[in-house]
Design a protein around this motif. Structure first.
Motif, PDB file in Angstrom:
ATOM      1  N   ALA A   4       0.846  -1.194   0.000  1.00 27.20           N
ATOM      2  CA  ALA A   4       0.000   0.000   0.000  1.00 27.20           C
ATOM      3  C   ALA A   4       0.880   1.242   0.000  1.00 27.20           C
ATOM      4  N   LEU A   5       0.531   2.185  -0.825  1.00 24.46           N
ATOM      5  CA  LEU A   5       1.203   3.479  -0.854  1.00 24.46           C
ATOM      6  C   LEU A   5       0.158   4.556  -0.606  1.00 24.46           C
ATOM      7  N   PRO A   6       0.561   5.658  -0.010  1.00 29.46           N
ATOM      8  CA  PRO A   6      -0.413   6.717   0.301  1.00 29.46           C
ATOM      9  C   PRO A   6      -0.939   7.404  -0.954  1.00 29.46           C
ATOM     10  N   HIS A  93       5.712  -8.696  -4.123  1.00 25.30           N
ATOM     11  CA  HIS A  93       6.620  -8.243  -3.063  1.00 25.30           C
ATOM     12  C   HIS A  93       7.498  -7.068  -3.472  1.00 25.30           C
ATOM     13  N   MET A  94       7.211  -6.469  -4.633  1.00 27.83           N
ATOM     14  CA  MET A  94       8.065  -5.392  -5.110  1.00 27.83           C
ATOM     15  C   MET A  94       7.275  -4.314  -5.827  1.00 27.83           C
ATOM     16  N   VAL A  95       7.954  -3.196  -6.013  1.00 29.27           N
ATOM     17  CA  VAL A  95       7.405  -2.061  -6.749  1.00 29.27           C
ATOM     18  C   VAL A  95       8.377  -1.753  -7.878  1.00 29.27           C
ATOM     19  N   ASP A  96       7.837  -1.573  -9.068  1.00 28.14           N
ATOM     20  CA  ASP A  96       8.626  -1.221 -10.250  1.00 28.14           C
ATOM     21  C   ASP A  96       8.319   0.230 -10.598  1.00 28.14           C
ATOM     22  N   LEU A  97       9.352   1.057 -10.734  1.00 34.81           N
ATOM     23  CA  LEU A  97       9.173   2.483 -10.967  1.00 34.81           C
ATOM     24  C   LEU A  97       9.419   2.880 -12.414  1.00 34.81           C
ATOM     25  N   GLY A  98       8.700   3.888 -12.849  1.00 39.12           N
ATOM     26  CA  GLY A  98       8.948   4.584 -14.100  1.00 39.12           C
ATOM     27  C   GLY A  98       8.714   6.056 -13.829  1.00 39.12           C
ATOM     28  N   TYR A  99       9.431   6.922 -14.511  1.00 32.46           N
ATOM     29  CA  TYR A  99       9.299   8.345 -14.209  1.00 32.46           C
ATOM     30  C   TYR A  99       9.657   9.217 -15.403  1.00 32.46           C
ATOM     31  N   VAL A 100       9.140  10.462 -15.324  1.00 32.75           N
ATOM     32  CA  VAL A 100       9.402  11.454 -16.353  1.00 32.75           C
ATOM     33  C   VAL A 100       9.278  12.830 -15.707  1.00 32.75           C
ATOM     34  N   ASN A 120      11.467   4.932   0.137  1.00 29.95           N
ATOM     35  CA  ASN A 120      11.487   4.774   1.600  1.00 29.95           C
ATOM     36  C   ASN A 120      10.122   4.371   2.129  1.00 29.95           C
ATOM     37  N   ILE A 121       9.075   4.979   1.597  1.00 32.33           N
ATOM     38  CA  ILE A 121       7.715   4.636   2.024  1.00 32.33           C
ATOM     39  C   ILE A 121       7.375   3.195   1.631  1.00 32.33           C
ATOM     40  N   ALA A 122       7.711   2.812   0.408  1.00 31.06           N
ATOM     41  CA  ALA A 122       7.411   1.451  -0.053  1.00 31.06           C
ATOM     42  C   ALA A 122       8.151   0.406   0.776  1.00 31.06           C
ATOM     43  N   LEU A 123       9.439   0.632   1.015  1.00 29.03           N
ATOM     44  CA  LEU A 123      10.232  -0.358   1.747  1.00 29.03           C
ATOM     45  C   LEU A 123       9.871  -0.415   3.229  1.00 29.03           C
ATOM     46  N   VAL A 131      12.331  -2.349  -4.482  1.00 23.34           N
ATOM     47  CA  VAL A 131      11.873  -1.327  -5.419  1.00 23.34           C
ATOM     48  C   VAL A 131      12.899  -1.333  -6.547  1.00 23.34           C
ATOM     49  N   GLN A 132      12.413  -1.425  -7.779  1.00 17.52           N
ATOM     50  CA  GLN A 132      13.330  -1.537  -8.917  1.00 17.52           C
ATOM     51  C   GLN A 132      12.944  -0.572 -10.009  1.00 17.52           C
ATOM     52  N   ALA A 133      13.903  -0.307 -10.891  1.00 11.67           N
ATOM     53  CA  ALA A 133      13.669   0.535 -12.065  1.00 11.67           C
ATOM     54  C   ALA A 133      14.697   0.175 -13.121  1.00 11.67           C
ATOM     55  N   THR A 134      14.295   0.310 -14.369  1.00 10.07           N
ATOM     56  CA  THR A 134      15.229   0.123 -15.480  1.00 10.07           C
ATOM     57  C   THR A 134      15.375   1.440 -16.221  1.00 10.07           C
ATOM     58  N   CYS A 135      16.487   1.563 -16.916  1.00  5.25           N
ATOM     59  CA  CYS A 135      16.680   2.701 -17.820  1.00  5.25           C
ATOM     60  C   CYS A 135      17.586   2.262 -18.955  1.00  5.25           C
ATOM     61  N   ASP A 136      17.399   2.854 -20.102  1.00 10.34           N
ATOM     62  CA  ASP A 136      18.228   2.579 -21.267  1.00 10.34           C
ATOM     63  C   ASP A 136      19.693   2.810 -20.896  1.00 10.34           C
ATOM     64  N   THR A 137      20.579   1.982 -21.427  1.00 11.69           N
ATOM     65  CA  THR A 137      21.999   2.106 -21.087  1.00 11.69           C
ATOM     66  C   THR A 137      22.610   3.425 -21.556  1.00 11.69           C
ATOM     67  N   GLU A 138      21.944   4.112 -22.477  1.00 11.81           N
ATOM     68  CA  GLU A 138      22.439   5.430 -22.903  1.00 11.81           C
ATOM     69  C   GLU A 138      21.845   6.568 -22.077  1.00 11.81           C
ATOM     70  N   ASN A 139      20.867   6.264 -21.240  1.00 14.53           N
ATOM     71  CA  ASN A 139      20.207   7.289 -20.437  1.00 14.53           C
ATOM     72  C   ASN A 139      20.965   7.458 -19.117  1.00 14.53           C
ATOM     73  N   LEU A 140      22.126   8.072 -19.198  1.00 14.31           N
ATOM     74  CA  LEU A 140      22.997   8.196 -18.038  1.00 14.31           C
ATOM     75  C   LEU A 140      22.427   9.124 -16.970  1.00 14.31           C
ATOM     76  N   ALA A 141      21.617  10.098 -17.359  1.00 14.80           N
ATOM     77  CA  ALA A 141      20.996  10.984 -16.364  1.00 14.80           C
ATOM     78  C   ALA A 141      20.024  10.191 -15.491  1.00 14.80           C
ATOM     79  N   SER A 142      19.269   9.291 -16.095  1.00 18.88           N
ATOM     80  CA  SER A 142      18.338   8.465 -15.327  1.00 18.88           C
ATOM     81  C   SER A 142      19.108   7.498 -14.426  1.00 18.88           C
ATOM     82  N   ALA A 143      20.167   6.927 -14.943  1.00 21.96           N
ATOM     83  CA  ALA A 143      20.992   6.026 -14.124  1.00 21.96           C
ATOM     84  C   ALA A 143      21.544   6.777 -12.916  1.00 21.96           C
ATOM     85  N   ARG A 144      22.005   7.981 -13.129  1.00 21.36           N
ATOM     86  CA  ARG A 144      22.542   8.785 -12.024  1.00 21.36           C
ATOM     87  C   ARG A 144      21.452   9.136 -11.010  1.00 21.36           C
TER      88      ARG A 144
END
Length: 180
Positions: A4-6, A93-100, A120-123, A131-144
């Motif tokens: 559950a998330l708020p 048992h996990m949350v997968d994130l995406g963002y923009v 922090n809230i999820a965990l 909690v996991q997330a993926t990003c394209d290997t060229e998307n270094l800003a997202s990785a950072r």
């Protein structure tokens, strides 16, 4: 016990809240039609406001059904002005994130703040272990962003996801996670 998330999350500078149909115009103007912003996303730039309205309707339906929490990100000083989104998708048992985030807000640490707070809230939830997330290997800003939010690079997933603004074939992505 499901994760559950708020309905709303407040950070020092941001409000994360449920999308409203009235957000469509601001989202369209801020980023949904911007090819630079959506370059590494799984959808193409919106050609018109109707596409953004349909997306918001989809988000509201998914929220209501408890499948995901597609949070609108707004500044604390202007909580009705959306500048981005952070989607938390539930998987047992996990949350997968995406963002923009709208381009004018890049480089300010806003997404790191949003991701850190939601993570922090999820965990803290007894049912959530990852909690996991993926990003394209060229998307270094997202990785950072993920690294600054405390995530660890676990793997490079070959031929993992299609980013249609770059290629019609699946591309390599980094897999990041924060676990308890």
């Amino acid at each position: 016990m499901p994760i559950a998330l708020p309905d709303e999350i407040n950070t020092d500078r941001l409000v994360l809240r449920q999308p409203q149909l009235s957000d469509a115009a601001a989202l369209f103007n801020a980023y949904t039609q911007d090819p630079v912003v959506v370059r590494y996303l799984v959808w193409s730039p919106h050609k018109n406001m109707a596409e953004t309205e349909n997306f918001i309707a989809y988000c509201r339906d998914a929220w209501d059904k408890g499948k995901t929490r597609p949070y609108i990100i707004s500044p604390q000083s202007e909580p009705t002005r959306p500048i981005g989104m952070l989607d938390a998708r539930f998987h047992r048992h996990m949350v997968d994130l995406g963002y923009v985030l709208a381009r004018e807000h890049w480089g300010m640490g806003l997404m790191t703040e949003a991701v850190s707070s939601l993570t922090n809230i999820a965990l803290a939830n007894p049912s959530c272990f990852r909690v996991q997330a993926t990003c394209d290997t060229e998307n270094l800003a997202s990785a950072r962003t993920l690294e600054k939010a405390g995530f660890t690079l676990e793997a490079t997933l070959q031929r993992y996801i299609v980013h249609p603004n770059i290629s019609d074939t699946p591309r390599a992505c980094f897999m990041y996670a924060n676990c308890k």
